[in-house]
Design an enzyme around this catalytic site. Structure first.
Site, PDB file in Angstrom:
ATOM      1  N   LYS A   1      45.544 -13.641  -3.865  1.00 10.42           N
ATOM      2  CA  LYS A   1      45.766 -12.499  -4.746  1.00 10.42           C
ATOM      3  C   LYS A   1      45.645 -11.212  -3.957  1.00 10.42           C
ATOM      4  O   LYS A   1      44.945 -11.220  -2.939  1.00 10.42           O
ATOM      5  CB  LYS A   1      44.808 -12.489  -5.940  1.00 10.42           C
ATOM      6  CG  LYS A   1      43.318 -12.695  -5.660  1.00 10.42           C
ATOM      7  CD  LYS A   1      42.592 -11.887  -4.656  1.00 10.42           C
ATOM      8  CE  LYS A   1      42.467 -10.408  -4.840  1.00 10.42           C
ATOM      9  NZ  LYS A   1      41.680  -9.746  -3.746  1.00 10.42           N
TER      10      LYS A   1
ATOM     11  N   TYR B   1      40.715  -8.564 -10.624  1.00  5.80           N
ATOM     12  CA  TYR B   1      39.807  -9.544 -11.253  1.00  5.80           C
ATOM     13  C   TYR B   1      39.487  -9.132 -12.686  1.00  5.80           C
ATOM     14  O   TYR B   1      39.443  -9.955 -13.594  1.00  5.80           O
ATOM     15  CB  TYR B   1      38.500  -9.661 -10.476  1.00  5.80           C
ATOM     16  CG  TYR B   1      38.600 -10.305  -9.121  1.00  5.80           C
ATOM     17  CD1 TYR B   1      38.808 -11.669  -8.992  1.00  5.80           C
ATOM     18  CD2 TYR B   1      38.452  -9.561  -7.960  1.00  5.80           C
ATOM     19  CE1 TYR B   1      38.884 -12.269  -7.747  1.00  5.80           C
ATOM     20  CE2 TYR B   1      38.537 -10.146  -6.703  1.00  5.80           C
ATOM     21  CZ  TYR B   1      38.751 -11.499  -6.609  1.00  5.80           C
ATOM     22  OH  TYR B   1      38.835 -12.085  -5.378  1.00  5.80           O
TER      23      TYR B   1
HETATM   24  P1  NDP Z   1      41.213  -9.937   6.806  1.00  3.24           P
HETATM   25  O1  NDP Z   1      41.570  -8.572   7.222  1.00  3.24           O
HETATM   26  O2  NDP Z   1      39.839 -10.404   7.095  1.00  3.24           O
HETATM   27  O3  NDP Z   1      42.212 -10.986   7.483  1.00  3.24           O
HETATM   28  C1  NDP Z   1      43.592 -10.851   7.405  1.00  3.24           C
HETATM   29  C2  NDP Z   1      44.226 -11.631   8.548  1.00  3.24           C
HETATM   30  O4  NDP Z   1      45.626 -11.520   8.428  1.00  3.24           O
HETATM   31  C3  NDP Z   1      43.892 -11.086   9.933  1.00  3.24           C
HETATM   32  O5  NDP Z   1      42.696 -11.563  10.459  1.00  3.24           O
HETATM   33  C4  NDP Z   1      45.082 -11.564  10.736  1.00  3.24           C
HETATM   34  O6  NDP Z   1      44.889 -12.932  11.072  1.00  3.24           O
HETATM   35  C5  NDP Z   1      46.216 -11.552   9.725  1.00  3.24           C
HETATM   36  N1  NDP Z   1      47.114 -10.398   9.905  1.00  3.24           N
HETATM   37  C6  NDP Z   1      48.425 -10.495  10.199  1.00  3.24           C
HETATM   38  N2  NDP Z   1      48.977  -9.285  10.278  1.00  3.24           N
HETATM   39  C7  NDP Z   1      48.003  -8.377  10.041  1.00  3.24           C
HETATM   40  C8  NDP Z   1      47.971  -6.967  10.005  1.00  3.24           C
HETATM   41  N3  NDP Z   1      49.071  -6.216  10.219  1.00  3.24           N
HETATM   42  N4  NDP Z   1      46.800  -6.361   9.745  1.00  3.24           N
HETATM   43  C9  NDP Z   1      45.687  -7.079   9.501  1.00  3.24           C
HETATM   44  N5  NDP Z   1      45.657  -8.442   9.508  1.00  3.24           N
HETATM   45  C10 NDP Z   1      46.808  -9.086   9.788  1.00  3.24           C
HETATM   46  O7  NDP Z   1      41.542 -10.063   5.265  1.00  3.24           O
HETATM   47  P2  NDP Z   1      40.938 -11.091   4.219  1.00  3.24           P
HETATM   48  O8  NDP Z   1      40.834 -12.430   4.832  1.00  3.24           O
HETATM   49  O9  NDP Z   1      39.724 -10.516   3.618  1.00  3.24           O
HETATM   50  O10 NDP Z   1      42.078 -11.066   3.080  1.00  3.24           O
HETATM   51  C11 NDP Z   1      43.286 -11.783   3.212  1.00  3.24           C
HETATM   52  C12 NDP Z   1      43.912 -11.978   1.834  1.00  3.24           C
HETATM   53  O11 NDP Z   1      43.012 -12.711   1.013  1.00  3.24           O
HETATM   54  C13 NDP Z   1      44.217 -10.690   1.076  1.00  3.24           C
HETATM   55  O12 NDP Z   1      45.413 -10.827   0.359  1.00  3.24           O
HETATM   56  C14 NDP Z   1      43.058 -10.555   0.097  1.00  3.24           C
HETATM   57  O13 NDP Z   1      43.401  -9.852  -1.086  1.00  3.24           O
HETATM   58  C15 NDP Z   1      42.736 -12.004  -0.186  1.00  3.24           C
HETATM   59  N6  NDP Z   1      41.320 -12.200  -0.521  1.00  3.24           N
HETATM   60  C16 NDP Z   1      41.009 -12.958  -1.616  1.00  3.24           C
HETATM   61  C17 NDP Z   1      39.703 -13.186  -1.944  1.00  3.24           C
HETATM   62  C18 NDP Z   1      39.372 -14.069  -3.078  1.00  3.24           C
HETATM   63  O14 NDP Z   1      38.203 -14.107  -3.479  1.00  3.24           O
HETATM   64  N7  NDP Z   1      40.324 -14.816  -3.623  1.00  3.24           N
HETATM   65  C19 NDP Z   1      38.600 -12.568  -1.198  1.00  3.24           C
HETATM   66  C20 NDP Z   1      39.036 -11.853  -0.002  1.00  3.24           C
HETATM   67  C21 NDP Z   1      40.352 -11.672   0.291  1.00  3.24           C
HETATM   68  P3  NDP Z   1      45.296 -13.507  12.525  1.00  3.24           P
HETATM   69  O15 NDP Z   1      44.440 -12.758  13.500  1.00  3.24           O
HETATM   70  O16 NDP Z   1      44.978 -14.925  12.405  1.00  3.24           O
HETATM   71  O17 NDP Z   1      46.758 -13.219  12.693  1.00  3.24           O
END
Ligand code: NDP
Length: 370
Positions: free
Chosen positions: A138, A223
């Site tokens: 989401k 949420y």
């Molecule tokens: P993070 O910033 O921690 O991680 C995002 C990952 O996406 C990065 O580590 C990277 O992985 C990849 N990535 C690719 N392109 C980009 C870019 N341009 N900028 C930043 N990151 C990029 O985010 P989250 O893990 O917290 O969130 C990811 C998704 O999950 C979002 O859509 C968020 O809304 C959702 N979410 C849902 C939650 C829930 O409870 N359901 C809780 C937290 C988040 P790599 O280095 O491997 O390429």
């Protein structure tokens, strides 16, 4: 690569002790409770950020029907880290450019998109075209139009699409939903829902409009919005919203705090707030003609606490991510639609678009129907 603040992790209560890894995923066949061999569905995680690292990968170690089969990352250093930690061989590790080759990876049944919001449509559509079922985090996308494109792509590929609405698998939310809809508190007159936290690191993608599609509303306000929809079982008819901004530099591109009111056809009114600049906003209350139901805290990973006028209602704690993935696997195996399908994501985006439209027009906005 920017990482989210510790504050966000505090809000969501990172402790997922129930999900702590108990062993590495090896091979595709595991014993079911009945003793018969049963295949777990292979999941490819796309985007190895905070959520994948701290919640989803650990949950995959305890999942009944899913296992970690592959990863997709744009950060070369993570390839070896994940390969070593989870025993993934190099032929199941992809970067974003090579992603489409996943089509011929028979160990992957489900692609779980855990990327910044703006990247959800592209990777959902590419995954569907590669013949994989898709679980997408989401918010589903930044616009309702993109949601429709994602739904169409999965439909055309005859693949299932579900959105990571973990709260819809959490026992306290399910109980509150059941009680609210079974007239336990009479007619629901009002719902009060609030979600927020003080966001850290100013350079992170969550504060960039292009990547996030919006601020607190897109990230956590969703949420509150969704809870109003699933408590009532209705779609909002009209919305009026207002934004407040106290830090025009940090929140130059995205919303800092929003309050909105939603009217439902049955007469229920919902009062919602979300913020990127306020800790402790994490409650959900339904007030009916004959009583109330309250979740406080409401939306964290492990700490939902339900009460009514008679006191606390004790419910088991579960790993929301493992349960959500197991449910999706069951839907795939039994060929039945997920209750958190792409349509759910689309309905939220239609309401979110009405909220932003109301802020800009300073008027009451009708919510578009699916
Ligand atoms: P993070 O910033 O921690 O991680 C995002 C990952 O996406 C990065 O580590 C990277 O992985 C990849 N990535 C690719 N392109 C980009 C870019 N341009 N900028 C930043 N990151 C990029 O985010 P989250 O893990 O917290 O969130 C990811 C998704 O999950 C979002 O859509 C968020 O809304 C959702 N979410 C849902 C939650 C829930 O409870 N359901 C809780 C937290 C988040 P790599 O280095 O491997 O390429």
């Amino acid at each position: 690569m920017p990482t989210p603040s510790n504050n966000r992790r505090d809000f969501l209560s990172v402790s997922v002790s129930a999900a702590v890894a108990t062993g590495m995923a090896q091979g595709g066949f595991f014993s079911s409770a009945g003793g018969s061999e049963k295949k777990k569905l292979g999941v490819a995680l796309v985007g190895l950020g905070s959520l994948s690292t701290n919640q989803i990968a650990p949950a995959l170690q305890t999942s009944q029907h899913c296992r970690l089969a592959a990863v997709v990352t744009g950060t070369p250093a993570k390839e070896k880290q994940w390969a070593d930690k989870y025993g993934i061989s190099t032929d199941h590790i992809y970067n974003y450019e090579r992603f489409d080759k996943i089509a011929s990876d028979e160990t992957v049944d489900i692609v779980y998109v855990v990327l910044p919001n703006s990247m959800h449509p592209e990777f959902t559509i590419r995954a569907a075209r590669a013949g994989k079922h898709v679980l997408c985090e989401k918010p589903m996308a930044n616009t309702a139009q993109e949601c429709r494109q994602m739904i169409d792509a999965c439909k055309q590929a005859n693949r299932q699409l579900a959105i990571g609405y973990r709260c819809q698998f959490e026992p306290s939310h399910l109980k509150m939903m059941e009680l609210a809809r079974s007239n336990e508190i009479g007619t629901i007159k009002r719902i009060d829902a609030g979600v927020g936290f003080k966001i850290g690191e100013p350079a992170q993608w969550r504060l960039r409009q292009k990547l996030a599609g919006g601020g607190a509303l897109m990230d956590v306000g969703i949420y509150a919005l969704q809870a109003c929809r699933y408590l009532t079982g209705e779609e909002p008819v009209s919305i009026i919203a207002q934004e407040s901004k106290t830090d025009a530099v940090k929140f130059a591109e995205v919303d800092e705090s929003i309050a909105w009111m939603m009217s439902f056809a049955s007469g229920t009114t919902a009062y919602c707030t979300t913020s990127y600049n306020l800790n402790g906003l994490n409650q959900l209350t339904a007030t009916g003609s004959d009583g109330f139901l309250r979740l406080d805290p409401a939306f964290g990973y492990t700490d939902a606490n339900l009460e009514n006028s008679r006191g606390k209602i004790e419910l088991p704690k579960i790993d929301q991510f493992a349960t959500e993935m197991d449910d999706f696997a069951t839907c795939i195996l039994e060929n039945k639609p997920s209750k958190v399908s792409g349509q759910e994501g689309l309905k939220d985006l239609l309401a979110i678009e009405a909220i932003y439209k109301s802020i800009n027009s300073r008027a009451v906005v009708e919510v578009e129907r699916v």
